[in-house]
Design an enzyme around this catalytic site. Structure first.
Site: not given
Ligand code: GLU
Length: 431
Positions: A117
């Site tokens: 993240k």
């Molecule tokens: N931000 C989204 C999540 O929390 C998508 C993450 C992604 O597609 O890599 O799942």
């Protein structure tokens, strides 16, 4: 829909951090599967944490320094994967927790990624487009050594969108050559996937369709309340409405609205897309965020920020089921209250996995230099969501665990197995 509706202000948020929430469930599930202590040490902490300084010259000539983070939690199952959020509350601890949640999410829905993240502690609505672009490019320059199409692939999250992904791809391309697979959630013109924007909301609705029969409900005629009518909540509302559900309440950062006869989700999404705030939508009653959570309904979709359903408000919830569109919206204490009330909770790692599943499809299409049509994307998404839901539900039936504990247990087992097969862990549970 803009990401703007998902931005700051959380009048009802609990004093429990995302980190405490994710760690709590990890520990509960690790106990359930008898995870070895050495595996716990590895899986509870991050593989790599990068913190960078992002100085930006603002319109008034002064330099403001933002903090940016990229945390890679675990890469046993594949390249690190996860979004980047722009929010003033972002800090290393929160990004850490969200990175770990991505590890469990990708494992649970069986896409060949690890978990990561990113975040920057800025408020996009207070930045000009030029400043936003500067912040984004500077962030990518600074983390460019640890990301890559086979290393770590960012994506949108709270307050970031396809435009931000386009800048990221372009900046990375200056250093490494054109590399569409470096980010997902891009504009279609740059190799983005059909169906990616709606994917998280669509995944929420796939879960709703799977969960409804467990409570003898059907989507048709179901009353739905959406906390956070942004990209996830907005699409979930529109898609569920297409199945006959009725959105009776919704909120954004500016307030909450209610209309028992049903709010036209498509019209509301259009209103938001043009920069409208929910309380200004015509023909509805403006209510408080607390009243929104207490509305009697069949399904409540928390799709805003973490910790919004907590010990202080869980007892007011009047929904038969909760489908977690956001990451970590429910605190452990609230989960206990909801379980006592008999509310079925479909946890974040399962409920909002549609986004990362279609991110995986986007990455695959980019690596193969081809593009699938929307129908193919949505069909494949449905197949994966249904399979994940049924696997979790089956484990929960067999063990008596909640869907959340069953999800964590399955995910941790898969990650531990991959880590063991690589030679990183002495043993994996269940072997
Ligand atoms: N931000 C989204 C999540 O929390 C998508 C993450 C992604 O597609 O890599 O799942």
């Amino acid at each position: 829909m803009t990401a703007r509706a998902e931005q700051k202000e959380r009048p009802q948020a609990a004093e429990v951090s995302n980190r405490e929430i994710v760690d709590h469930w990890f520990d509960v599930a690790a106990d359930r599967i008898g995870l070895h202590d050495d595996a716990r040490v590895v899986l509870r902490s991050s593989y790599r944490e990068v913190a960078v300084q992002i100085p930006v010259r603002q319109a008034d000539g002064r330099i403001h320094c933002y903090s940016g983070f990229r945390v890679q939690h675990n890469g046993a199952r594949g390249p690190y994967k996860g979004g980047v959020r722009y929010h003033p509350d972002v800090d290393l601890d929160e990004v850490r927790a969200l990175a770990a949640l991505m590890t469990w999410k990708t494992a649970l829905v069986d896409v060949p990624f690890g978990g990561a993240k990113g975040g920057i502690d800025c408020t996009p609505s207070e930045l000009t487009m030029d400043e936003l672009q500067q912040v984004t490019r500077s962030f990518i320059d600074k983390i460019s050594k640890v990301i890559g199409p086979q290393r770590d692939i960012p994506a949108p999250d709270v307050n970031t969108n396809a435009q931000v992904m386009a800048w990221m791809m372009d900046e990375y391309g200056k250093l490494h050559g054109h590399s569409p697979a470096i980010v997902t959630g891009k504009p279609i013109s740059l190799g983005g996937s059909q169906g990616r924007q709606a994917a998280t909301g669509r995944g929420v609705v796939f879960c709703l369709r799977e969960a409804a029969p467990l409570l003898d409900l059907r989507p048709d005629g179901m009353r739905m309340v959406i906390q956070g009518f942004g990209n996830v909540g907005g699409w979930a509302g529109c898609i569920a409405q297409g199945l006959g559900a009725k959105v009776i309440g919704a909120s954004d950062a500016y307030g909450a609205i209610h209309h028992e006869a049903g709010i036209d989700a498509d019209a509301l999404a259009e209103h938001v897309r043009h920069g409208g705030r929910l309380p200004d939508f015509p023909g509805v009653d403006v209510i408080t965020p607390e009243e929104l959570l207490a509305l009697e309904c069949e399904v409540l979709v928390p799709a805003a920020l973490g910790g919004m359903i907590h010990a202080g408000n869980a007892h007011t919830i009047n929904a038969r089921m909760i489908i977690e569109g956001a990451n970590s919206p429910t605190t452990p204490k609230a989960d206990d209250v909801l379980a006592d009330k008999g509310v079925l909770v479909v946890p974040d790692a399962l409920a909002n996995a549609g986004g990362v599943i279609v991110s995986y499809f986007e990455w695959v299409q980019n690596l193969q230099h081809l593009a699938w049509d929307e129908r193919e994307v949505n069909d494949r998404l449905g197949t994966r969501m249904r399979k994940a839901f049924r696997t979790v539900h089956q484990r929960s039936q067999e063990t008596g665990e909640s869907l959340r504990v069953a999800s964590y247990a399955l995910a941790i087992q898969r990650v531990a197995e991959a880590a063991r097969d690589r030679g990183y862990l002495a043993d994996a549970p269940g072997r």
